[in-house]
Design a protein around this motif. Structure first.
Motif, PDB file in Angstrom:
ATOM      1  N   UNK A 158      52.924-114.577 -39.316  1.00 16.70           N
ATOM      2  CA  UNK A 158      52.748-113.173 -38.910  1.00 16.70           C
ATOM      3  C   UNK A 158      51.581-113.005 -37.946  1.00 16.70           C
ATOM      4  N   UNK A 159      50.535-113.830 -38.080  1.00 15.67           N
ATOM      5  CA  UNK A 159      49.407-113.736 -37.142  1.00 15.67           C
ATOM      6  C   UNK A 159      49.831-114.079 -35.717  1.00 15.67           C
ATOM      7  N   UNK A 160      50.609-115.148 -35.563  1.00 12.29           N
ATOM      8  CA  UNK A 160      51.097-115.516 -34.225  1.00 12.29           C
ATOM      9  C   UNK A 160      51.991-114.410 -33.683  1.00 12.29           C
ATOM     10  N   UNK A 161      52.858-113.882 -34.529  1.00  5.75           N
ATOM     11  CA  UNK A 161      53.816-112.868 -34.091  1.00  5.75           C
ATOM     12  C   UNK A 161      53.123-111.596 -33.663  1.00  5.75           C
ATOM     13  N   UNK A 162      52.091-111.196 -34.383  1.00  4.08           N
ATOM     14  CA  UNK A 162      51.424-109.924 -34.109  1.00  4.08           C
ATOM     15  C   UNK A 162      50.307-110.048 -33.078  1.00  4.08           C
ATOM     16  N   UNK A 163      49.894-111.247 -32.761  1.00  8.39           N
ATOM     17  CA  UNK A 163      48.854-111.412 -31.752  1.00  8.39           C
ATOM     18  C   UNK A 163      49.490-111.481 -30.391  1.00  8.39           C
TER      19      UNK A 163
ATOM     20  N   UNK B 158      65.984-106.949 -31.762  1.00 10.61           N
ATOM     21  CA  UNK B 158      66.012-107.547 -30.425  1.00 10.61           C
ATOM     22  C   UNK B 158      65.738-106.499 -29.359  1.00 10.61           C
ATOM     23  N   UNK B 159      66.204-105.272 -29.575  1.00  9.95           N
ATOM     24  CA  UNK B 159      65.899-104.184 -28.644  1.00  9.95           C
ATOM     25  C   UNK B 159      64.407-103.848 -28.682  1.00  9.95           C
ATOM     26  N   UNK B 160      63.842-103.804 -29.900  1.00  9.81           N
ATOM     27  CA  UNK B 160      62.410-103.521 -30.027  1.00  9.81           C
ATOM     28  C   UNK B 160      61.581-104.621 -29.381  1.00  9.81           C
ATOM     29  N   UNK B 161      61.991-105.870 -29.569  1.00  5.04           N
ATOM     30  CA  UNK B 161      61.264-106.978 -28.949  1.00  5.04           C
ATOM     31  C   UNK B 161      61.322-106.875 -27.425  1.00  5.04           C
ATOM     32  N   UNK B 162      62.432-106.393 -26.899  1.00  7.73           N
ATOM     33  CA  UNK B 162      62.550-106.229 -25.446  1.00  7.73           C
ATOM     34  C   UNK B 162      61.554-105.193 -24.936  1.00  7.73           C
ATOM     35  N   UNK B 163      61.246-104.173 -25.764  1.00  5.42           N
ATOM     36  CA  UNK B 163      60.263-103.173 -25.328  1.00  5.42           C
ATOM     37  C   UNK B 163      58.828-103.650 -25.570  1.00  5.42           C
ATOM     38  N   UNK B 164      58.607-104.410 -26.649  1.00  4.70           N
ATOM     39  CA  UNK B 164      57.261-104.918 -26.940  1.00  4.70           C
ATOM     40  C   UNK B 164      56.849-105.996 -25.954  1.00  4.70           C
TER      41      UNK B 164
ATOM     42  N   UNK C  82      51.522-100.113 -32.327  1.00  7.11           N
ATOM     43  CA  UNK C  82      52.763-100.861 -32.534  1.00  7.11           C
ATOM     44  C   UNK C  82      52.650-101.924 -33.616  1.00  7.11           C
ATOM     45  N   UNK C  83      51.437-102.190 -34.087  1.00  4.38           N
ATOM     46  CA  UNK C  83      51.252-103.243 -35.089  1.00  4.38           C
ATOM     47  C   UNK C  83      52.082-103.018 -36.350  1.00  4.38           C
ATOM     48  N   UNK C  84      52.132-101.820 -36.931  1.00  4.98           N
ATOM     49  CA  UNK C  84      52.978-101.645 -38.121  1.00  4.98           C
ATOM     50  C   UNK C  84      54.453-101.952 -37.846  1.00  4.98           C
ATOM     51  N   UNK C  85      54.933-101.565 -36.675  1.00  6.10           N
ATOM     52  CA  UNK C  85      56.329-101.849 -36.337  1.00  6.10           C
ATOM     53  C   UNK C  85      56.548-103.348 -36.164  1.00  6.10           C
TER      54      UNK C  85
END
Length: 144
Positions: A139-144, A97-103, A65-68
């Motif tokens: 981006x580091x905070x977001x992806x970690x 927002x939908x993707x964030x709900x699944x992540x 999911x990291x690339x997404x």
């Protein structure tokens, strides 16, 4: 059986009962403890192996999911400075927002009718992701 050996001796000399009975009890309890220890040790090893397998699987899922996540981060970064402000995060498109709900399914249960996180949930999620409390997410905070 072993009683065939002890019984005639105790019958001949009853005081030997005080020697044999504690020995039999200690030996049986010790063997039971050894069996229990082997079972517990095996369970701990299996538990550790399961935990390691789960860590490997979670790492694999994250790499998938990291690339997404990076794509979504760039899409929300409206000014292109590599940092998301709370306002940028709140105005994320419905698809993100939908993707964030699944992540982040555990972030909140507040979803709108489209299955996307609502503004209150986005603010809550922003505060969870902003680990350094700077009011901005890189981006580091977001992806970690």
């Amino acid at each position: 059986s072993i009683s065939g050996m002890y019984f005639p001796l105790v019958k001949e000399e009853p005081t030997l009962l005080f020697l044999f009975l504690p020995a039999i009890l200690v030996i049986s309890v010790s063997l039971a403890n050894l069996v229990t220890a082997v079972i517990v040790d095996g369970a701990i090893k299996v538990g550790n192996e399961d935990a390691e397998a789960l860590r490997r699987y979670q790492h694999y899922e994250f790499t998938q999911i990291l690339p997404a996540l990076k794509r979504d981060f760039r899409a929300m970064d409206q000014d292109g400075n590599g940092v998301l402000m709370k306002e940028e995060f709140e105005h994320a498109p419905v698809s993100i927002r939908q993707a964030l709900a699944t992540f982040f399914p555990d972030a909140t249960q507040a979803n709108d009718s489209s299955g996307a996180l609502d503004k209150a949930a986005l603010v809550e999620l922003f505060e969870m992701i902003d680990t350094d409390n700077s009011g901005a997410i890189d981006s580091d905070e977001f992806c970690d």
